[in-house]
Design a protein around this motif. Sequence first.
Motif, PDB file in Angstrom:
ATOM      1  N   VAL A  30       1.175  -1.432  -0.109  1.00 35.23           N
ATOM      2  CA  VAL A  30      -0.223  -0.193  -0.654  1.00 35.23           C
ATOM      3  C   VAL A  30       0.749   2.074  -0.296  1.00 35.23           C
ATOM      4  O   VAL A  30       0.524   2.506  -0.394  1.00 35.23           O
ATOM      5  N   TRP A  31       1.882   1.518   0.940  1.00 27.16           N
ATOM      6  CA  TRP A  31       3.159   2.683   0.939  1.00 27.16           C
ATOM      7  C   TRP A  31       4.128   2.639  -0.374  1.00 27.16           C
ATOM      8  O   TRP A  31       3.582   3.666  -0.603  1.00 27.16           O
ATOM      9  N   MET A  32       4.177   1.491  -1.132  1.00 29.32           N
ATOM     10  CA  MET A  32       4.500   1.452  -2.677  1.00 29.32           C
ATOM     11  C   MET A  32       3.479   2.229  -3.404  1.00 29.32           C
ATOM     12  O   MET A  32       3.940   3.049  -4.278  1.00 29.32           O
ATOM     13  N   VAL A  33       2.439   2.070  -3.620  1.00 31.70           N
ATOM     14  CA  VAL A  33       1.461   2.099  -4.601  1.00 31.70           C
ATOM     15  C   VAL A  33       0.975   3.638  -3.881  1.00 31.70           C
ATOM     16  O   VAL A  33       0.909   4.588  -5.104  1.00 31.70           O
ATOM     17  N   SER A  34       1.033   4.243  -2.764  1.00 29.76           N
ATOM     18  CA  SER A  34       1.157   5.988  -2.500  1.00 29.76           C
ATOM     19  C   SER A  34       1.784   6.265  -2.688  1.00 29.76           C
ATOM     20  O   SER A  34       1.303   7.199  -3.700  1.00 29.76           O
ATOM     21  N   LEU A  35       2.468   5.794  -2.897  1.00 24.00           N
ATOM     22  CA  LEU A  35       4.147   6.979  -3.153  1.00 24.00           C
ATOM     23  C   LEU A  35       3.978   7.235  -4.709  1.00 24.00           C
ATOM     24  O   LEU A  35       4.691   8.326  -5.111  1.00 24.00           O
ATOM     25  N   SER A  36       3.749   5.899  -5.517  1.00 28.46           N
ATOM     26  CA  SER A  36       3.669   6.269  -6.465  1.00 28.46           C
ATOM     27  C   SER A  36       3.179   6.683  -7.614  1.00 28.46           C
ATOM     28  O   SER A  36       2.866   7.512  -8.810  1.00 28.46           O
ATOM     29  N   LEU A  37       2.187   7.879  -6.521  1.00 30.14           N
ATOM     30  CA  LEU A  37       0.976   8.481  -6.971  1.00 30.14           C
ATOM     31  C   LEU A  37       1.209  10.116  -6.917  1.00 30.14           C
ATOM     32  O   LEU A  37       0.404  10.061  -7.088  1.00 30.14           O
ATOM     33  N   LYS A  38       2.111   9.492  -5.993  1.00 34.14           N
ATOM     34  CA  LYS A  38       2.485  11.506  -5.347  1.00 34.14           C
ATOM     35  C   LYS A  38       3.116  12.142  -5.638  1.00 34.14           C
ATOM     36  O   LYS A  38       4.665  11.836  -6.671  1.00 34.14           O
ATOM     37  N   PRO A  39       3.644  13.084  -6.077  1.00 32.92           N
ATOM     38  CA  PRO A  39       4.791  14.243  -6.643  1.00 32.92           C
ATOM     39  C   PRO A  39       5.359  13.807  -5.059  1.00 32.92           C
ATOM     40  O   PRO A  39       5.230  14.071  -4.552  1.00 32.92           O
ATOM     41  N   ARG A 235      17.339   2.235 -10.189  1.00 33.74           N
ATOM     42  CA  ARG A 235      17.588   3.274  -8.433  1.00 33.74           C
ATOM     43  C   ARG A 235      18.779   4.001  -8.600  1.00 33.74           C
ATOM     44  O   ARG A 235      18.985   5.385  -8.356  1.00 33.74           O
ATOM     45  N   ASN A 236      19.828   3.541  -9.605  1.00 31.55           N
ATOM     46  CA  ASN A 236      21.125   4.217  -9.679  1.00 31.55           C
ATOM     47  C   ASN A 236      20.853   5.034 -11.023  1.00 31.55           C
ATOM     48  O   ASN A 236      22.277   5.665 -11.087  1.00 31.55           O
ATOM     49  N   GLU A 237      20.467   4.650 -11.357  1.00 31.57           N
ATOM     50  CA  GLU A 237      20.417   5.529 -12.770  1.00 31.57           C
ATOM     51  C   GLU A 237      19.365   6.358 -12.759  1.00 31.57           C
ATOM     52  O   GLU A 237      19.784   8.119 -11.133  1.00 31.57           O
ATOM     53  N   GLU A 238      18.727   7.865 -13.701  1.00 35.39           N
ATOM     54  CA  GLU A 238      18.042   9.191 -13.544  1.00 35.39           C
ATOM     55  C   GLU A 238      17.163   8.722 -12.546  1.00 35.39           C
ATOM     56  O   GLU A 238      17.286  10.219 -12.306  1.00 35.39           O
ATOM     57  N   ALA A 239      17.038   8.278 -12.248  1.00 40.15           N
ATOM     58  CA  ALA A 239      16.324   8.833 -10.684  1.00 40.15           C
ATOM     59  C   ALA A 239      16.354   8.794 -10.309  1.00 40.15           C
ATOM     60  O   ALA A 239      15.709   9.800  -9.221  1.00 40.15           O
ATOM     61  N   GLY A 240      17.296   8.042  -9.457  1.00 39.70           N
ATOM     62  CA  GLY A 240      18.183   9.202  -8.352  1.00 39.70           C
ATOM     63  C   GLY A 240      16.963   8.662  -6.991  1.00 39.70           C
ATOM     64  O   GLY A 240      16.867   7.368  -6.676  1.00 39.70           O
ATOM     65  N   SER A 241      16.924   9.889  -6.178  1.00 42.00           N
ATOM     66  CA  SER A 241      16.030  10.042  -5.117  1.00 42.00           C
ATOM     67  C   SER A 241      14.440  10.245  -5.226  1.00 42.00           C
ATOM     68  O   SER A 241      13.966  10.828  -4.463  1.00 42.00           O
ATOM     69  N   ASP A 242      14.247   9.855  -7.077  1.00 44.89           N
ATOM     70  CA  ASP A 242      13.515  10.855  -7.068  1.00 44.89           C
ATOM     71  C   ASP A 242      12.224   9.201  -6.493  1.00 44.89           C
ATOM     72  O   ASP A 242      12.495   8.388  -8.199  1.00 44.89           O
ATOM     73  N   TYR A 243      11.553   9.303  -5.660  1.00 44.48           N
ATOM     74  CA  TYR A 243      10.845   7.962  -5.574  1.00 44.48           C
ATOM     75  C   TYR A 243       9.292   7.448  -5.569  1.00 44.48           C
ATOM     76  O   TYR A 243       9.044   6.044  -6.266  1.00 44.48           O
ATOM     77  N   GLY A 244       8.873   8.392  -7.000  1.00 44.64           N
ATOM     78  CA  GLY A 244       7.426   8.183  -7.659  1.00 44.64           C
ATOM     79  C   GLY A 244       8.052   7.572  -8.578  1.00 44.64           C
ATOM     80  O   GLY A 244       7.235   6.728  -8.344  1.00 44.64           O
ATOM     81  N   PRO A 245       8.742   7.593  -9.551  1.00 43.18           N
ATOM     82  CA  PRO A 245       9.479   7.406 -10.782  1.00 43.18           C
ATOM     83  C   PRO A 245       9.553   5.444 -10.728  1.00 43.18           C
ATOM     84  O   PRO A 245       9.435   4.630 -10.467  1.00 43.18           O
ATOM     85  N   LEU A 246      10.741   5.621  -8.712  1.00 45.52           N
ATOM     86  CA  LEU A 246      10.963   4.366  -8.839  1.00 45.52           C
ATOM     87  C   LEU A 246       9.459   3.651  -8.109  1.00 45.52           C
ATOM     88  O   LEU A 246       9.821   2.095  -8.546  1.00 45.52           O
ATOM     89  N   MET A 247       8.885   3.621  -7.363  1.00 43.05           N
ATOM     90  CA  MET A 247       7.901   3.143  -7.086  1.00 43.05           C
ATOM     91  C   MET A 247       6.730   2.884  -7.952  1.00 43.05           C
ATOM     92  O   MET A 247       5.984   1.834  -8.092  1.00 43.05           O
ATOM     93  N   ALA A 248       6.378   3.173  -8.891  1.00 41.33           N
ATOM     94  CA  ALA A 248       5.653   2.784 -10.026  1.00 41.33           C
ATOM     95  C   ALA A 248       6.658   2.016 -10.984  1.00 41.33           C
ATOM     96  O   ALA A 248       6.158   1.111 -11.363  1.00 41.33           O
ATOM     97  N   GLY A 249       7.975   1.719 -11.186  1.00 45.82           N
ATOM     98  CA  GLY A 249       8.072   0.808 -11.704  1.00 45.82           C
ATOM     99  C   GLY A 249       7.768  -0.419 -11.094  1.00 45.82           C
ATOM    100  O   GLY A 249       8.109  -2.136 -11.134  1.00 45.82           O
ATOM    101  N   ALA A 250       8.415  -0.170  -9.593  1.00 51.46           N
ATOM    102  CA  ALA A 250       8.379  -1.846  -8.308  1.00 51.46           C
ATOM    103  C   ALA A 250       6.764  -1.891  -8.713  1.00 51.46           C
ATOM    104  O   ALA A 250       6.473  -3.219  -8.569  1.00 51.46           O
ATOM    105  N   ALA A 251       5.549  -0.983  -8.918  1.00 48.38           N
ATOM    106  CA  ALA A 251       4.501  -1.535  -8.622  1.00 48.38           C
ATOM    107  C   ALA A 251       3.854  -2.248 -10.395  1.00 48.38           C
ATOM    108  O   ALA A 251       2.723  -3.031 -10.578  1.00 48.38           O
ATOM    109  N   ILE A 252       4.765  -1.724 -11.129  1.00 49.19           N
ATOM    110  CA  ILE A 252       4.655  -2.264 -13.050  1.00 49.19           C
ATOM    111  C   ILE A 252       5.185  -3.820 -12.394  1.00 49.19           C
ATOM    112  O   ILE A 252       4.522  -4.635 -12.841  1.00 49.19           O
ATOM    113  N   ILE A 253       5.842  -3.800 -11.933  1.00 53.29           N
ATOM    114  CA  ILE A 253       6.990  -4.962 -12.270  1.00 53.29           C
ATOM    115  C   ILE A 253       6.588  -5.937 -10.696  1.00 53.29           C
ATOM    116  O   ILE A 253       6.179  -7.462 -11.185  1.00 53.29           O
ATOM    117  N   MET A 254       5.215  -6.052 -10.146  1.00 55.88           N
ATOM    118  CA  MET A 254       4.796  -6.892  -9.327  1.00 55.88           C
ATOM    119  C   MET A 254       3.028  -6.732  -9.830  1.00 55.88           C
ATOM    120  O   MET A 254       3.128  -8.045  -9.597  1.00 55.88           O
TER     121      MET A 254
END
Length: 278
Positions: A30-39, A235-254
Motif C-alpha cells: 500500500v505504501w509503494m502504490v501510494s508513493l507512486s501516485l504522489k509528486p 534506482r541507480n540511474e536518472e531516477a536518483g532520489s525521485d521515489y515516485g517513478p521508482l515506486m511506479a516501476g516497482a508496482a509495474i513489476i509486481m
Amino acid sequence: MRAVRLSWPASIARHALLVSTATLVLAPVVWMVSLSLKPPGEIFRASFTLLPEQWYAIENYTRAIAVAPLPRFLANGVLVCSTILLCQIVVCAPIAYALAKLHFWGRSATFGLVLVGLLLPHQVVALPLFVLCWKIGILDSYAALVLPFVVSPFGIFLFRQFFKSISDDLMHAARLDGYSELGIVFHIMLPLARPAVIAFSILSISSHWNDLFWPLIAVRTEELMPPALGVITFRNEEAGSDYGPLMAGAAIIMAPLVIAFLAAQRWFVDGLMLGSMK
C-alpha cells in the motif's frame, strides 16, 4: 469431514492474528502504490496521507517506463521464469513419479536427499554454481539464469505427494494400453495433478521473478537483467532520489504476479492442500 466450531475467544484471536498478519504483509505494498501516485513534494512531507492531494500517477508511471527499459526487464522475466518452470516440470515430474510409484533399490535414500535439498538455502551453493557456470562459459547469459534452477527439490516433493494419492490401477491400465513410464507421467499423472502443477507454477514463478541474489551474480549486461535486478539499475540511474517513478516501476513489476495469483488462487490452495494430505 465435520468442521470444528471454535469458541468466541478462539475465533476472535484467530481473526485478530489473520488481520495483523495481513496488515504487515500489505502495508509495504500500500505504501509503494501510494508513493507512486504522489509528486515529490508530498512524498517527503512529514505527515502521511494515503491518497495524494495532487495526482501525479501519469507522470510517475510514464517516467518509470522512459527512464529504464522496464518492458525489456519484464520480457526477460517472462522468458527466464517460463523456461525455468518448463524445465522443472519436465525434470521433476519423472523423478517424483519414480519416488512415488516405482520400487527400486535406494528409493528411500534418494527421497532423503530430496528432503536435504529442501533444507539448503540457494545461497549455500551459489559459489559452486558460479564456478560451474564460469567453467562451462555461460556467465552473463540467459543460460546462467536458468541452469541452476532446473532441478527443484520442492517440486519433486510436491509432485511425489500428489502422485502417491493417485490409484495404481491407472498405471496398470496404462501399461496394458502400451504406455511407457514417461508416457504415464506426461499423459496421465500430470493432467490428474493439475492443482499441484498450478500451485508449483505460482511458487516457482514468484520465487524467480523476485530473485535478486543469483541474477546479481550471474549477469552484468542490462539487456539480460530480470525485473528484480532491473529495479536496482533504475534506482541507480536518472531516477536518483525521485521515489515516485521508482515506486511506479516497482508496482509495474509486481503487478503480473498479483494478477496471476488472483487468477489461480483456487487451484493454488487445492494443490497445496491435496499434496499435504498424504
